[in-house]
Design a protein around this motif. Sequence first.
Motif, PDB file in Angstrom:
ATOM      1  N   GLY A 137       0.812  -1.214   0.000  1.00 54.38           N
ATOM      2  CA  GLY A 137       0.000   0.000   0.000  1.00 54.38           C
ATOM      3  C   GLY A 137       0.840   1.256   0.000  1.00 54.38           C
ATOM      4  N   LEU A 138       1.917   1.259   0.799  1.00 55.20           N
ATOM      5  CA  LEU A 138       2.799   2.429   0.848  1.00 55.20           C
ATOM      6  C   LEU A 138       3.587   2.591  -0.440  1.00 55.20           C
ATOM      7  CD1 LEU A 138       4.098   2.056   4.511  1.00 55.20           C
ATOM      8  CD2 LEU A 138       2.665   3.915   3.626  1.00 55.20           C
ATOM      9  N   LEU A 139       4.007   1.481  -1.036  1.00 50.59           N
ATOM     10  CA  LEU A 139       4.770   1.558  -2.277  1.00 50.59           C
ATOM     11  C   LEU A 139       3.923   2.061  -3.438  1.00 50.59           C
ATOM     12  CD1 LEU A 139       6.914  -1.702  -2.085  1.00 50.59           C
ATOM     13  CD2 LEU A 139       7.635   0.649  -1.672  1.00 50.59           C
ATOM     14  N   ILE A 140       2.614   1.993  -3.298  1.00 50.74           N
ATOM     15  CA  ILE A 140       1.710   2.599  -4.279  1.00 50.74           C
ATOM     16  C   ILE A 140       1.307   4.001  -3.837  1.00 50.74           C
ATOM     17  CG2 ILE A 140      -0.581   2.431  -5.338  1.00 50.74           C
ATOM     18  CD1 ILE A 140      -0.295  -0.622  -5.167  1.00 50.74           C
ATOM     19  N   GLY A 141       0.944   4.130  -2.554  1.00 53.77           N
ATOM     20  CA  GLY A 141       0.419   5.397  -2.065  1.00 53.77           C
ATOM     21  C   GLY A 141       1.434   6.520  -2.037  1.00 53.77           C
ATOM     22  N   LEU A 142       2.677   6.218  -1.651  1.00 65.07           N
ATOM     23  CA  LEU A 142       3.676   7.279  -1.561  1.00 65.07           C
ATOM     24  C   LEU A 142       4.015   7.879  -2.927  1.00 65.07           C
ATOM     25  CD1 LEU A 142       6.026   5.939   1.243  1.00 65.07           C
ATOM     26  CD2 LEU A 142       4.671   8.029   1.275  1.00 65.07           C
ATOM     27  N   PRO A 143       4.285   7.084  -3.964  1.00 67.10           N
ATOM     28  CA  PRO A 143       4.508   7.712  -5.275  1.00 67.10           C
ATOM     29  C   PRO A 143       3.289   8.489  -5.772  1.00 67.10           C
ATOM     30  CG  PRO A 143       5.337   5.469  -5.280  1.00 67.10           C
ATOM     31  CD  PRO A 143       4.562   5.637  -4.003  1.00 67.10           C
ATOM     32  N   LEU A 144       2.090   7.975  -5.487  1.00 68.67           N
ATOM     33  CA  LEU A 144       0.894   8.685  -5.953  1.00 68.67           C
ATOM     34  C   LEU A 144       0.712  10.013  -5.229  1.00 68.67           C
ATOM     35  CD1 LEU A 144      -1.734   5.812  -6.382  1.00 68.67           C
ATOM     36  CD2 LEU A 144      -0.523   7.084  -8.164  1.00 68.67           C
ATOM     37  N   THR A 145       0.944  10.033  -3.901  1.00 68.88           N
ATOM     38  CA  THR A 145       0.818  11.311  -3.182  1.00 68.88           C
ATOM     39  C   THR A 145       1.910  12.282  -3.622  1.00 68.88           C
ATOM     40  OG1 THR A 145       2.067  10.377  -1.313  1.00 68.88           O
ATOM     41  CG2 THR A 145      -0.342  10.341  -1.162  1.00 68.88           C
ATOM     42  N   GLY A 146       3.123  11.764  -3.849  1.00 66.28           N
ATOM     43  CA  GLY A 146       4.178  12.637  -4.344  1.00 66.28           C
ATOM     44  C   GLY A 146       3.844  13.207  -5.710  1.00 66.28           C
ATOM     45  N   TRP A 147       3.314  12.370  -6.577  1.00 66.62           N
ATOM     46  CA  TRP A 147       2.896  12.818  -7.916  1.00 66.62           C
ATOM     47  C   TRP A 147       1.801  13.874  -7.796  1.00 66.62           C
ATOM     48  CZ3 TRP A 147       0.651   8.860 -12.001  1.00 66.62           C
ATOM     49  CH2 TRP A 147       0.551   9.492 -13.246  1.00 66.62           C
ATOM     50  N   ALA A 148       0.875  13.659  -6.880  1.00 68.08           N
ATOM     51  CA  ALA A 148      -0.206  14.626  -6.692  1.00 68.08           C
ATOM     52  C   ALA A 148       0.319  15.953  -6.152  1.00 68.08           C
ATOM     53  CB  ALA A 148      -1.258  14.047  -5.743  1.00 68.08           C
ATOM     54  N   VAL A 149       1.279  15.904  -5.222  1.00 69.18           N
ATOM     55  CA  VAL A 149       1.856  17.136  -4.677  1.00 69.18           C
ATOM     56  C   VAL A 149       2.511  17.944  -5.790  1.00 69.18           C
ATOM     57  CG1 VAL A 149       3.721  18.031  -3.228  1.00 69.18           C
ATOM     58  CG2 VAL A 149       2.169  16.304  -2.322  1.00 69.18           C
ATOM     59  N   VAL A 150       3.297  17.268  -6.623  1.00 74.00           N
ATOM     60  CA  VAL A 150       3.955  17.952  -7.742  1.00 74.00           C
ATOM     61  C   VAL A 150       2.919  18.546  -8.686  1.00 74.00           C
ATOM     62  CG1 VAL A 150       5.390  17.581  -9.785  1.00 74.00           C
ATOM     63  CG2 VAL A 150       6.043  16.559  -7.603  1.00 74.00           C
ATOM     64  N   SER A 151       1.838  17.821  -8.907  1.00 73.94           N
ATOM     65  CA  SER A 151       0.795  18.274  -9.835  1.00 73.94           C
ATOM     66  C   SER A 151       0.054  19.488  -9.310  1.00 73.94           C
ATOM     67  CB  SER A 151      -0.188  17.132 -10.097  1.00 73.94           C
ATOM     68  OG  SER A 151       0.466  15.994 -10.637  1.00 73.94           O
ATOM     69  N   LEU A 152      -0.049  19.617  -7.980  1.00 75.74           N
ATOM     70  CA  LEU A 152      -0.777  20.739  -7.379  1.00 75.74           C
ATOM     71  C   LEU A 152       0.125  21.912  -7.030  1.00 75.74           C
ATOM     72  CD1 LEU A 152      -3.154  18.757  -4.986  1.00 75.74           C
ATOM     73  CD2 LEU A 152      -3.817  20.047  -7.027  1.00 75.74           C
ATOM     74  N   SER A 153       1.419  21.745  -7.183  1.00 77.25           N
ATOM     75  CA  SER A 153       2.341  22.814  -6.810  1.00 77.25           C
ATOM     76  C   SER A 153       2.111  24.071  -7.653  1.00 77.25           C
ATOM     77  CB  SER A 153       3.785  22.344  -6.997  1.00 77.25           C
ATOM     78  OG  SER A 153       4.677  23.425  -6.819  1.00 77.25           O
ATOM     79  N   PRO A 154       2.069  25.246  -7.016  1.00 78.58           N
ATOM     80  CA  PRO A 154       1.888  26.485  -7.786  1.00 78.58           C
ATOM     81  C   PRO A 154       3.083  26.802  -8.682  1.00 78.58           C
ATOM     82  CG  PRO A 154       2.360  26.982  -5.486  1.00 78.58           C
ATOM     83  CD  PRO A 154       2.146  25.496  -5.566  1.00 78.58           C
ATOM     84  N   PHE A 155       4.226  26.180  -8.421  1.00 74.15           N
ATOM     85  CA  PHE A 155       5.416  26.435  -9.244  1.00 74.15           C
ATOM     86  C   PHE A 155       5.340  25.741 -10.603  1.00 74.15           C
ATOM     87  CE2 PHE A 155       6.902  26.688  -4.799  1.00 74.15           C
ATOM     88  CZ  PHE A 155       7.275  28.034  -4.785  1.00 74.15           C
ATOM     89  N   ASN A 156       4.491  24.714 -10.700  1.00 76.74           N
ATOM     90  CA  ASN A 156       4.264  24.024 -11.970  1.00 76.74           C
ATOM     91  C   ASN A 156       5.575  23.580 -12.629  1.00 76.74           C
ATOM     92  OD1 ASN A 156       2.520  22.975 -13.955  1.00 76.74           O
ATOM     93  ND2 ASN A 156       2.789  24.776 -15.250  1.00 76.74           N
ATOM     94  N   ILE A 157       6.441  22.974 -11.829  1.00 75.19           N
ATOM     95  CA  ILE A 157       7.734  22.517 -12.356  1.00 75.19           C
ATOM     96  C   ILE A 157       7.527  21.197 -13.094  1.00 75.19           C
ATOM     97  CG2 ILE A 157      10.057  21.752 -11.730  1.00 75.19           C
ATOM     98  CD1 ILE A 157       9.849  23.567  -9.285  1.00 75.19           C
ATOM     99  N   PRO A 158       7.962  21.124 -14.331  1.00 79.10           N
ATOM    100  CA  PRO A 158       7.757  19.873 -15.088  1.00 79.10           C
ATOM    101  C   PRO A 158       8.595  18.737 -14.518  1.00 79.10           C
ATOM    102  CG  PRO A 158       9.140  21.379 -16.329  1.00 79.10           C
ATOM    103  CD  PRO A 158       8.649  22.142 -15.137  1.00 79.10           C
TER     104      PRO A 158
END
Length: 202
Positions: free
Chosen positions: A99-120
């Motif tokens: 669960g963590l090996l799936i959840g952690l990359p997904l939450t990290g991906w979501a954080v990057v996607s929501l960042s106001p800096f919009n870094i590719p």
Amino acid sequence: MAPDASARRYSAVAILLHWASALGVLALIGMGLTMTHAGLAPMRLFPLYQWHKSVGITVLVLTGLRLAWRLAHRPPPYPATMPARERRAAGAAHAVLYGLLIGLPLTGWAVVSLSPFNIPTVLYGLVPWPHLPLAPLLTDPAGAEGLLKALHASGAWILTALLVLHVAAALRHHLILRDGVLERMLPGRRPAGLPDALESPR
């Protein structure tokens, strides 16, 4: 009749996926600690963040492959001498780890996607990776980003603790119980200590 030795081990594919994932997780923990506690300048952090994202997505893909392989290939049985409570604990720990090996990359991906800096995100400097289209779906993207950051950080510490327990349990089986459990996942090794009477994992 004693079971075939090949049935006492994980398959070569499962072993490869396991150790590739393990190396990825160790790299992610090291990079995460460096990013959050080393006090590096932002310009030095940027490539580290890109590597962290690249390895994180790789671990996500590897975990998906591991789950697909496990569903199609029965894992080797536990020793019959292993108490039922330990088998249940091992099963629960593995479920949480997956669960963590799936959840952690997904939450990290979501954080990057929501960042106001919009870094590719460019995986390994070669493969552009898209952001998740989350912001238009949320009334408070900044609040969601903060919550996901907290979940990501907390999950990383839980994963680290579980990893320590996982290694400790494997060493206990190898050095104290000598029941061949660790050898099931070692490349090129035959489990020497497993008794003939085996019981399948639950």
